[in-house]
Design an enzyme around this catalytic site. Structure first.
Site, PDB file in Angstrom:
ATOM      1  N   ASP A   1       0.852  -1.185   0.000  1.00 36.25           N
ATOM      2  CA  ASP A   1       0.000   0.000   0.000  1.00 36.25           C
ATOM      3  C   ASP A   1       0.889   1.236   0.000  1.00 36.25           C
ATOM      4  OD1 ASP A   1      -2.235   1.540  -0.075  1.00 36.25           O
ATOM      5  OD2 ASP A   1      -2.853   1.211   1.993  1.00 36.25           O
TER       6      ASP A   1
ATOM      7  N   GLU B   1       9.679   5.571  -9.844  1.00 37.79           N
ATOM      8  CA  GLU B   1       8.688   4.503  -9.925  1.00 37.79           C
ATOM      9  C   GLU B   1       8.644   3.713  -8.623  1.00 37.79           C
ATOM     10  OE1 GLU B   1       6.634   4.105 -12.240  1.00 37.79           O
ATOM     11  OE2 GLU B   1       7.448   5.395 -13.813  1.00 37.79           O
TER      12      GLU B   1
ATOM     13  N   ASP C   1      -2.589  -2.589  -3.153  1.00 36.73           N
ATOM     14  CA  ASP C   1      -3.616  -1.566  -2.899  1.00 36.73           C
ATOM     15  C   ASP C   1      -3.169  -0.244  -3.516  1.00 36.73           C
ATOM     16  OD1 ASP C   1      -5.875  -0.354  -1.955  1.00 36.73           O
ATOM     17  OD2 ASP C   1      -5.654  -1.045   0.100  1.00 36.73           O
TER      18      ASP C   1
ATOM     19  N   HIS D   1      -0.837  -0.906   4.992  1.00 36.27           N
ATOM     20  CA  HIS D   1      -1.410   0.437   5.158  1.00 36.27           C
ATOM     21  C   HIS D   1      -1.013   1.031   6.506  1.00 36.27           C
ATOM     22  CE1 HIS D   1      -4.273   3.740   5.219  1.00 36.27           C
ATOM     23  NE2 HIS D   1      -4.702   3.299   6.401  1.00 36.27           N
TER      24      HIS D   1
END
EC number: 3.1.26.-
Length: 1046
Positions: free
Chosen positions: A818, A856, A888, A1021
């Site tokens: 994430d 990137e 995600d 996350h």
């Protein structure tokens, strides 16, 4: 021809078959039989024709170039190349392989399948005159089913297929055009071959010498024209084809030219209109994505079927000669020709979409107003689209916005709201505007209108009102406090219902200052608002708000840059105030109007559909493009996945319908626990009683959970300042390096203190830490439950394992990724990476990488993946055989980037490990979606149960995807999570992917139940949020095998 391919000259004295020459010389002889690829029916023919076999014979020791057979000398009569090495002499004629049926002919004819061998078949003796007599009848039968397509022009893609082969596009080459099979083979004899006529081809001396040699060989999959492609002299397929063997007196249908002249225009008869290539968009085949596991249930969704009454939408390319740069001028010129194009158009400056078909090329005249120059407008038909084509979706959405405006809804941001139905919360000085977010999508089930209920929360206070409150509270740091409060927030200007993000505050300007309008005139802000909106500005000394829009182009070619200045007096705050978010009662009052249940949600949708279908003007707007919107919500069949079994240390149980196992978790021991022998508690003097009570409660509840907790080191602080906490913790960790855990009891929600503690314990002196708000442990009746949850969290941070589910895949690694934005440097983002280390999925390895906008994400991902693979090998003494990555933070527009860039880079990572080629599944996780699911029964919509999956109808046509609602909904609607399989070499079926994903939603140890996303995604996350919000740096590597970020 491949330049690297070696050439094998024919033996001296052997003449090469003319169709073999066409392969070598990249050209074709004029009078030879045409070669096509018809898959049509087999018709009688008048002489043996060449096909393509997978085996053939060549003379002597000549190297075999074509087919899979063996070399053999050839006698006087030809041999036929049978399928895959089977050879059979034939007395005369021959036959090829027929995969279809053979029509009856004057004499019995045999079609054979792969690998079969049959004796000689007599050549059919049919005169050309007989065939010609039958032709009109055959054409009359075929004609009704053959679509007429004009021959391609110079720029046609059909012509480009043959460019370099020496073939001029004089006739259309269709799939079933040529009356000969898939290729040419064999030798009909020098006397039977028509003499070649080369037009425009230049042969080198070497080529001429080769052509003079003699050779006998076979090319293709058959010998005679029986089988897949043999046909008589008839026009069958997608274009007209001339006779097979034209007589010398008849002009040949094709001219053979050199590669350099292949692009010249084909000769056409005088007066023939120019032909253009018109592409017809094909319909995609559906992907295999539907699973079978689980119990079928009826599922409703917020998708409304749309019917397209038009047969097609026509795309045209518009060319202006001489060129017109201004888009506004182009729009004006095209508007003058509405009698030709019609009133219903979608035009972006160069591409024109119409619901009706014009001539293939239309020329119109217009006059440029600036210099009276005559402009030629060429409208050329380029593509015929089905009405549900993706290219039609953008202007369908434009039509939908017009419909919403007709219904009286106001566009605010991207959604439409009804200001007449506003809800006033006077006690909290808020307004709630109900509305809808709408879009048209083309899914696996067809064309749908996706409608979601939306609410806009506006404050009654303007920015100027909030500034006055701040000034009363802190005059000394007034400007700094205003900057913290407003910069980054969204405001709405009610005179035009537009929203803006505040990027800065201009303290040196006021409404009395002037600015330049688009026409070059200068005016003050006061005069501007009085003249244009009838608004009188009251406060003349207020500062101005700055909004810096992202650089973008508007219709007309105007690029929007610079700054937009707003008046605080006319700008109103949006969203929920931060203080209100911490007020339980205020949030309860607000959520009553925002979090609507499934029944109320569907009622709002039905009301909108009723309003559309009962408004004649709205129906007329939709009908111009042939659209009609149903009044019914889509109801289809979904599934509920089987319940999972939760495994603890010595107990296991099947989850309840509510998927909550908090009671079992504190009643039975966890899989593994870490004894808490040396730990320290830091607390300010006024929180002494709460700290003592918490430690006592820890000792009481730890036993049943399988934990052993010793008495901690107590450190009482004289105050709760950040410096006091940091110095005391650092001193304790220095004097006692065996400390396993640091517990800090804080007063109030203080981000500065929390950030300082986490930086110390995660970067400078790596040790797991637990921050506890004193309010959380101040209620005696809830203390036991709170202590149990804190102890479970502490066990995770120390490296313990709470529970797991049964995952049958062995040597599996599951990864969650994430991305979060760093608050200290707004341009920088942080990626959280979490990977499993064992087959039970109870050991996790975590890493963090930071990257700049032009960097990137895959660069840091590669480093994390290799480190995780190495750690997995250290734990298991083997690398994982299957890797499943849940990624995600990827939008629909980024899916192709992930597929074509990120995944190849991941595969390159595996190449750095010798002899290692794991199977990979890459799944994108999307939470911010507009899809809503409802349970349905007895004409009643409700909330779906956990484990509800939908993998058809509303899914994406381009990907293998599904919607899964893994969590339990207590209030509001069923918001599923969208999972898109971008890459899958792990042989995981849709059922495997869905069930594995559901299992992973059970493994988030911070919640004894299922969550909305797979646990590794949630862990990633939490890690990215901690690093980007508070640490602003990578955590110490010593903590990488512990869930210290929970």
């Amino acid at each position: 021809m491949d330049p690297k391919r070696p050439t094998f000259p024919s033996p001296p004295g052997v003449i090469r078959a003319p169709w073999q020459q066409s392969t070598e010389d990249q050209s074709q002889l004029l009078d030879q039989p045409s070669l096509g690829r018809a898959r049509g029916l087999i018709m009688p023919i008048d002489e043996p024709l060449p096909g393509r076999g997978r085996a053939f014979s060549v003379p002597g020791e000549m190297p075999v170039r074509f087919g899979r057979g063996i070399t053999q000398s050839i006698a006087a009569e030809p041999l036929v190349g049978m399928a895959r090495g089977v050879r059979l002499p034939m007395e005369e004629g021959g036959f090829g392989r027929g995969r279809g049926f053979l029509l009856p002919t004057p004499e019995p004819t045999v079609g054979i399948g792969r690998g079969a061998a049959i004796g000689p078949v007599p050549t059919l003796d049919i005169q050309k005159a007989e065939v010609e007599e039958k032709m009109p009848e055959l054409q009359a039968e075929v004609a009704p089913t053959v679509a007429k397509v004009g021959s391609p022009g110079t720029g046609s893609s059909l012509v480009s297929m043959f460019r370099g082969l020496g073939i001029e596009p004089g006739k259309t080459w269709g799939r079933g055009a040529a009356p000969v099979g898939r290729g040419a083979a064999g030798d009909m004899g020098a006397d039977l071959q028509p003499k070649p006529t080369i037009i425009g081809a230049s042969l080198t001396p070497e080529r001429e010498e080769v052509r003079s040699e003699e050779s006998i060989s076979f090319l293709g999959r058959g010998f005679t024209g029986f089988g897949r492609a043999a046909m008589p002299h008839m026009t069958v397929g997608r274009g007209p084809i001339g006779p097979l063997s034209p007589s010398p007196s008849v002009a040949a249908p094709f001219s053979l030219i050199s590669a350099s002249s292949a692009s010249e225009d084909a000769p056409v008869a005088p007066g023939t209109p120019p032909k253009v290539e018109v592409k017809i968009e094909t319909v995609k085949e559906p992907l295999q994505k539907i699973g079978t596991k689980g119990s079928p249930i009826p599922i409703g969704s917020n998708y409304i079927p749309i019917c397209c009454k038009n047969d097609a939408v026509f795309q045209y390319h518009v060319t202006f000669t001489p060129n017109v740069e201004s888009l506004s001028m182009r729009f004006g010129m095209m508007k003058e020709h509405r009698p030709t194009t019609g009133e219903v158009v979608a035009f972006d400056g160069s591409i024109l979409y119409l619901p009706k078909r014009l001539e293939e090329v239309v020329h119109l005249k217009a006059e440029r107003k600036t210099d009276n120059q005559e402009i030629d407008i060429k409208i050329q038909l380029t593509k015929i689209l089905p009405p549900s084509s993706d290219l039609c979706i953008p202007f369908y959405n434009v039509v939908l916005r017009r419909v919403m405006k007709i219904l009286g809804l106001k566009l605010v941001g991207r959604n439409h709201y009804d200001p007449n139905a506003v809800v006033i919360l006077g006690k909290h000085r808020l307004q709630v505007w109900p509305g809808y977010s709408t879009s048209i999508k083309h899914t696996d089930g067809g064309l749908y209108l996706v409608v979601d209920v939306s609410h806009k929360v506006l404050r009654n206070d303007s920015v100027l009102d909030v500034m006055n409150l701040i000034y009363q509270g802190s005059r000394e740091s007034f400007q700094d406090e205003c900057t913290k409060e407003f910069v980054g927030s969204i405001v709405i200007t009610r005179y035009n219902n537009r929203t803006y993000r505040i990027d800065d505050i201009e303290w040196s300007k006021s409404p009395k200052d002037t600015f330049t309008l688009a026409d070059g005139s200068v005016t003050t802000f006061v005069d501007y608002y009085r003249k244009n909106y009838g608004i009188t500005i009251k406060e003349l000394d207020q500062p101005l708000l700055i909004h810096r829009p992202k650089e973008r182009s508007r219709p007309g070619g105007k690029v929007i840059t610079g700054e937009i200045l707003l008046l605080p007096e006319l700008s109103f705050m949006t969203g929920i105030p931060e203080k209100m978010r911490k007020d339980f009662r205020a949030m309860k009052d607000l959520t009553m109007h925002i979090n609507v249940g499934a029944q109320q949600h569907t009622q709002s949708l039905k009301q909108l559909l009723h309003n559309i279908n009962s408004n004649n003007e709205a129906l007329s707007e939709l009908g111009r493009w042939g659209l009609s919107i149903s009044q019914e919500i889509l109801v289809t069949q979904g599934r509920t996945l089987p319940s999972e079994t939760i495994c603890l240390h010595s107990a296991s149980f099947v989850t309840s319908p509510a998927v909550d196992w908090s009671r079992e978790l504190v009643r039975d021991p966890s899989i593994s626990t870490v004894p808490l022998n040396c730990w320290a508690v830091f607390y300010p003097r006024r929180a002494t009683d709460q700290a003592e009570e918490l430690v006592t409660t820890f000792s009481r509840v730890a036993g049943p959970m399988g934990m052993r907790v010793e008495r901690p080191i107590r450190v009482e602080l004289r105050d709760d300042r950040t410096e006091t906490f940091v110095k005391s913790i650092h001193s304790q960790l220095t004097s006692e390096p065996r400390v396993q855990l640091v517990v800090c009891i804080m007063t109030g929600n203080r981000d500065d203190l929390y950030s300082a503690i986490k930086k110390l314990c995660c970067i400078q002196s790596p040790v797991p830490s637990q921050a506890i708000n004193v309010r959380t442990i101040s209620q005696p009746q809830k203390l036991r439950s709170v202590a149990q949850k804190i102890l479970l969290q502490i066990n995770c941070k120390l490296g313990g394992e709470l529970w797991t589910v049964n995952v049958p895949l062995k040597y599996l690694m599951v990864i969650g990724v994430d991305v979060h934005h760093d608050t200290s440097k707004k341009s920088r983002s942080v990626m959280g990476f979490v990977a499993s280390l064992n087959s039970m999925l109870t050991k996790w390895y975590s890493r963090v990488t930071f990257q700049m906008p032009n960097e990137e994400i895959i660069n840091g991902f590669r480093v994390c993946l290799l480190a995780a693979l190495q750690k997995y090998y250290e734990v298991n003494h083997a690398f994982p055989e299957k890797i499943v990555i849940y990624r995600d933070g990827v939008s629909d527009g980024q899916l192709k980037t992930v597929e074509h860039y990120e995944i190849p880079q991941i595969l390159k990572c595996f190449e750095t490990i010798p002899n290692y080629e794991p199977k990979l599944a890459f799944i994108v996780v999307q939470k911010r979606i507009s899809t809503t699911l409802y349970s349905y029964g007895s004409d009643h919509f409700g909330t779906p149960s956990p484990g509800t999956v939908l993998d058809h109808t509303v899914t994406n046509r381009d990907w293998v995807d599904f919607y899964l609602m893994a969590h339990s909904i207590r209030q509001g609607c069923g918001l599923p999570t969208h999972y898109i399989t971008v890459y899958n070499t792990a042989n995981l079926t849709p059922d495997h992917l869905q069930r594995l994903t559901f299992k992973m939603c059970h493994l988030y140890w911070n919640w004894p139940g299922t969550i909305r996303v797979p646990a590794p995604c949630k862990y990633a996350h939490k890690l990215a949020f901690l690093s980007g919000q508070y640490l602003h740096s990578e955590p110490a590597i010593q903590l990488s095998e512990k869930l210290f970020f929970l």
